[in-house]
Design a protein around this motif. Structure first.
Motif, PDB file in Angstrom:
ATOM      1  N   PRO A 133       8.348  -1.574  18.731  1.00 60.96           N
ATOM      2  CA  PRO A 133       8.406  -2.752  17.855  1.00 60.96           C
ATOM      3  C   PRO A 133       7.426  -3.854  18.244  1.00 60.96           C
ATOM      4  N   ALA A 134       7.256  -4.085  19.572  1.00 61.93           N
ATOM      5  CA  ALA A 134       6.391  -5.183  20.003  1.00 61.93           C
ATOM      6  C   ALA A 134       4.954  -4.926  19.563  1.00 61.93           C
ATOM      7  N   GLU A 135       4.520  -3.674  19.732  1.00 59.83           N
ATOM      8  CA  GLU A 135       3.147  -3.305  19.339  1.00 59.83           C
ATOM      9  C   GLU A 135       2.987  -3.426  17.828  1.00 59.83           C
ATOM     10  N   LEU A 136       4.013  -3.007  17.122  1.00 59.29           N
ATOM     11  CA  LEU A 136       3.944  -3.043  15.653  1.00 59.29           C
ATOM     12  C   LEU A 136       3.864  -4.489  15.165  1.00 59.29           C
ATOM     13  N   SER A 137       4.679  -5.362  15.747  1.00 60.15           N
ATOM     14  CA  SER A 137       4.656  -6.759  15.293  1.00 60.15           C
ATOM     15  C   SER A 137       3.302  -7.383  15.612  1.00 60.15           C
ATOM     16  N   ARG A 138       2.737  -7.031  16.768  1.00 54.29           N
ATOM     17  CA  ARG A 138       1.428  -7.592  17.133  1.00 54.29           C
ATOM     18  C   ARG A 138       0.375  -7.160  16.121  1.00 54.29           C
ATOM     19  N   ALA A 139       0.397  -5.860  15.744  1.00 57.09           N
ATOM     20  CA  ALA A 139      -0.608  -5.353  14.792  1.00 57.09           C
ATOM     21  C   ALA A 139      -0.460  -6.040  13.439  1.00 57.09           C
ATOM     22  N   ILE A 140       0.799  -6.258  13.018  1.00 52.03           N
ATOM     23  CA  ILE A 140       1.028  -6.939  11.734  1.00 52.03           C
ATOM     24  C   ILE A 140       0.471  -8.363  11.813  1.00 52.03           C
ATOM     25  N   ALA A 177      -3.867  -2.756   2.737  1.00 53.15           N
ATOM     26  CA  ALA A 177      -4.090  -2.250   4.098  1.00 53.15           C
ATOM     27  C   ALA A 177      -2.776  -1.741   4.688  1.00 53.15           C
ATOM     28  N   VAL A 178      -2.885  -0.702   5.516  1.00 52.38           N
ATOM     29  CA  VAL A 178      -1.692  -0.075   6.086  1.00 52.38           C
ATOM     30  C   VAL A 178      -1.675  -0.250   7.602  1.00 52.38           C
ATOM     31  N   VAL A 179      -0.530  -0.656   8.124  1.00 53.51           N
ATOM     32  CA  VAL A 179      -0.288  -0.612   9.570  1.00 53.51           C
ATOM     33  C   VAL A 179       0.652   0.558   9.792  1.00 53.51           C
ATOM     34  N   ALA A 180       0.255   1.511  10.633  1.00 53.73           N
ATOM     35  CA  ALA A 180       1.042   2.741  10.734  1.00 53.73           C
ATOM     36  C   ALA A 180       1.137   3.224  12.168  1.00 53.73           C
ATOM     37  N   ILE A 227      -0.619  10.865  10.114  1.00 54.20           N
ATOM     38  CA  ILE A 227      -1.077   9.651   9.418  1.00 54.20           C
ATOM     39  C   ILE A 227      -2.588   9.491   9.572  1.00 54.20           C
ATOM     40  N   ARG A 228      -3.115   9.840  10.739  1.00 52.74           N
ATOM     41  CA  ARG A 228      -4.570   9.807  10.933  1.00 52.74           C
ATOM     42  C   ARG A 228      -5.245  10.717   9.899  1.00 52.74           C
ATOM     43  N   GLU A 229      -4.566  11.841   9.630  1.00 54.79           N
ATOM     44  CA  GLU A 229      -5.119  12.807   8.676  1.00 54.79           C
ATOM     45  C   GLU A 229      -5.304  12.161   7.295  1.00 54.79           C
ATOM     46  N   VAL A 230      -4.397  11.284   6.923  1.00 59.95           N
ATOM     47  CA  VAL A 230      -4.456  10.642   5.602  1.00 59.95           C
ATOM     48  C   VAL A 230      -5.373   9.425   5.639  1.00 59.95           C
ATOM     49  N   LEU A 231      -5.148   8.557   6.624  1.00 61.59           N
ATOM     50  CA  LEU A 231      -5.844   7.264   6.646  1.00 61.59           C
ATOM     51  C   LEU A 231      -7.243   7.331   7.241  1.00 61.59           C
ATOM     52  N   GLY A 232      -7.500   8.341   8.070  1.00 59.92           N
ATOM     53  CA  GLY A 232      -8.765   8.362   8.797  1.00 59.92           C
ATOM     54  C   GLY A 232      -8.823   7.123   9.675  1.00 59.92           C
ATOM     55  N   ASP A 233      -9.925   6.341   9.561  1.00 60.31           N
ATOM     56  CA  ASP A 233      -9.999   5.114  10.371  1.00 60.31           C
ATOM     57  C   ASP A 233      -9.719   3.883   9.507  1.00 60.31           C
ATOM     58  N   LEU A 234      -9.065   4.105   8.364  1.00 63.86           N
ATOM     59  CA  LEU A 234      -8.874   3.004   7.416  1.00 63.86           C
ATOM     60  C   LEU A 234      -7.529   2.295   7.573  1.00 63.86           C
ATOM     61  N   LEU A 274       3.442  -2.868  -4.070  1.00 64.19           N
ATOM     62  CA  LEU A 274       2.435  -2.489  -3.067  1.00 64.19           C
ATOM     63  C   LEU A 274       1.176  -3.344  -3.214  1.00 64.19           C
ATOM     64  N   ALA A 275       0.705  -3.484  -4.464  1.00 64.52           N
ATOM     65  CA  ALA A 275      -0.577  -4.141  -4.692  1.00 64.52           C
ATOM     66  C   ALA A 275      -0.566  -5.614  -4.274  1.00 64.52           C
ATOM     67  N   HIS A 276       0.570  -6.293  -4.373  1.00 63.24           N
ATOM     68  CA  HIS A 276       0.604  -7.726  -4.081  1.00 63.24           C
ATOM     69  C   HIS A 276       1.131  -8.044  -2.679  1.00 63.24           C
ATOM     70  N   ALA A 277       1.316  -7.011  -1.874  1.00 59.56           N
ATOM     71  CA  ALA A 277       1.787  -7.239  -0.497  1.00 59.56           C
ATOM     72  C   ALA A 277       0.613  -7.630   0.391  1.00 59.56           C
ATOM     73  N   GLU A 278       0.927  -8.355   1.466  1.00 57.79           N
ATOM     74  CA  GLU A 278      -0.118  -8.683   2.445  1.00 57.79           C
ATOM     75  C   GLU A 278      -0.576  -7.387   3.115  1.00 57.79           C
ATOM     76  N   LEU A 279       0.367  -6.547   3.413  1.00 60.08           N
ATOM     77  CA  LEU A 279       0.063  -5.234   3.990  1.00 60.08           C
ATOM     78  C   LEU A 279       1.284  -4.338   3.855  1.00 60.08           C
ATOM     79  N   SER A 280       1.034  -3.046   4.044  1.00 60.22           N
ATOM     80  CA  SER A 280       2.103  -2.050   3.920  1.00 60.22           C
ATOM     81  C   SER A 280       2.306  -1.406   5.298  1.00 60.22           C
TER      82      SER A 280
END
Lengths: 381, 112
Positions: free
Chosen positions: A330-337, A305-308, A314-321, A270-276
């Motif tokens: 999938p298209a939206e997810l790939s764009r966010a990544i 950083a998390v893309v979710a 998930i909002r409950e956990v991440l808030g605005d982070l 997790l720590a060495h990933a570009e994002l989760s």
């Protein structure tokens, strides 16, 4: 033979295992047993796990009978657990359970019941057992209600489950929200030796509601990023990941699969990933029942950083982070990544602030202290 | 001859007893040509899934509803919530969704 225990923790769940639920059991049971100077832990066994262990005042007994039918097995577990509790009827003060099959034997004792509702079988079971008839699920719901209403306190990890539990007739004053937690990962945690140069990571189980298929389809749209790999740290075995492995092959995606990694090794990935990524889907399991995904908590604790999926749980956990995308797209997810990869300083900032949020209030120590408060209330009544 | 094991009758219940031609895919009981309900199931299994196109499934559902109601009236929750063979059949090892998706062995009940 055991001397009378004052506390018992029961779960129709294998322990230990690579699943997030095992992490949860470890911390919650530790709090209970620390408070009561030991106790009885009744869980499922299997594999190489011993049927009996005794460690520092904690007696661990595992249900190992091979009963093919799940309902039969759940009921056999209830009967077995009732027998285990019978030896401690005179001394037992508190029983902490995670499911109705553990709650039923606990209700036959005079001990106070703390029901930790991380999920509701009447909502979750049909995903794995689609032949279950509505009338059967109604019976399971009835049983859930029976147990939840008789609990002295119901502990839930998210508002969504809190709502589902109060809908089952539990008065809100007996429902206590204790979010899951994670322990901050040391900044110098070593990079896994077999890690690729740049990678996006998914950590967790592979049931359909986790949306890993959506992630694979999203990753197929990032084929131009030739230096980027996808790492899937699955809590299940290789054979159970077969359909997704096939999908990845068909999509021609460079996925690095890691199966049933020990929990302490996941932190490095997790720590060495570009994002989760947490691509949960908009199913009743996530929307009506609710959950508190440990993968998100642990990504935050690792400063990644998390893309979710944009879901209340998930909002409950991440808030605005985090970066949020509509679930199942999938298209939206790939764009966010792609966006987050192109602006690494934003990713770093999100990761740093997420880690700080965990340190400030959501470590397992915080969760245990909240649970301790619930025990204070329960025994004070 | 394997006799059809579907419950029939009005005042006195019994088994149909005609020659069975199939087995219910959900519970495995033998069924005759007249008692094959939706999806090749027996009427009891069809009723448990609210599939009521076969008259015998409607009758089976009425019997189930009666048992349900009476158990509620007498607050006999243990009896009421006990699982019968129709409930259990859905949780046999071969009745699961794609077994590949089942988490951590087929004993996983709830995954948090």
């Amino acid at each position: 033979m055991a001397d009378g225990h004052r506390a018992a923790y029961l779960a129709f769940d294998r322990f230990p295992s690579a699943k997030g639920s095992a992490v949860h059991i470890r911390h919650m049971a530790a709090e209970l047993f620390e408070r009561y100077g030991g106790g009885l832990l009744c869980v499922l066994g299997g594999g190489d796990l011993p049927a009996y262990q005794r460690e520092h005042g904690v007696e661990i007994v595992r249900f190992t009978e091979a009963v093919p039918n799940l309902l039969d097995r759940a009921q056999a577990f209830s009967t077995w657990a009732a027998d285990r509790l019978a030896a401690h009827l005179d001394t037992l003060e508190i029983c902490h359970v995670r499911d109705p099959w553990s709650a039923l034997p606990a209700l036959t004792t005079d001990a106070r019941l703390v029901y930790e509702a991380n999920g509701l079988p009447s909502i979750e079971l049909p995903y794995a057992w689609p032949m279950a008839a509505p009338s059967t699920l109604a019976k399971i719901r009835e049983m859930e209600e029976h147990c939840l209403r008789r609990a002295e306190a119901v502990v839930v990890p998210s508002y969504q489950i809190k709502n589902a539990v109060t809908e089952r007739g539990v008065t809100p004053d007996r429902v206590h929200l204790i979010p899951n937690g994670a322990d901050p990962v040391a900044p110098d945690v070593p990079r896994p030796p077999d890690a690729p140069g740049r990678y996006v990571v998914y950590v967790g189980a592979l049931q359909p509601w986790q949306g890993v298929d959506v992630l694979l389809r999203a990753f197929a749209r990032l084929a131009d990023l030739t230096d980027l790999s996808l790492v899937v740290c699955s809590s299940v075995t290789r054979s159970r990941a077969r359909p997704l492995v096939r999908l990845a092959e068909n999509l021609n995606i460079p996925v690095i699969w890691r199966f049933q990694l020990p929990h302490e090794e996941v932190a490095g990935w997790l720590a060495h990933a570009e994002l989760s990524v947490a691509p949960l889907t908009a199913t009743p399991r996530n929307l009506v029942q609710g959950c508190s995904p440990i993968k998100v908590w642990e990504s935050m604790a690792a400063g990644t950083a998390v893309v979710a999926s944009d879901l209340p749980v998930i909002r409950e956990v991440l808030g605005d982070l985090g970066r949020f995308v509509p679930p199942g797209r999938p298209a939206e997810l790939s764009r966010a990544i792609r966006v987050l990869l192109e602006y690494p300083e934003i990713g770093r900032d999100l990761g740093d602030r997420s880690r700080q949020k965990i340190i400030d209030g959501y470590t397992w120590k915080h969760a245990r202290s909240r649970l301790s408060g619930v025990y204070d209330l329960v025994v004070g009544h | 001859m394997t006799p059809c094991a579907v419950t029939t009758g009005f005042f006195t219940l019994g088994k149909c007893g005609r020659m069975a031609v199939a087995g219910c895919p959900a519970c495995g009981r033998a069924i005759c040509a007249d008692h094959i309900a939706e999806g090749g199931q027996c009427p009891e299994c069809a009723a448990a899934r609210n599939q009521l196109s076969h008259p015998a499934a409607v009758a089976a559902q009425r019997r189930r509803a009666y048992r349900h109601r009476s158990a509620e009236q007498y607050a006999d929750t243990v009896w009421y919530t006990s699982f019968d063979s129709y409930d259990r059949a859905a949780f046999d090892p071969n009745a699961g969704a794609s077994q590949d998706y089942l988490d951590d062995g087929d004993d996983a009940l709830v995954d948090s």
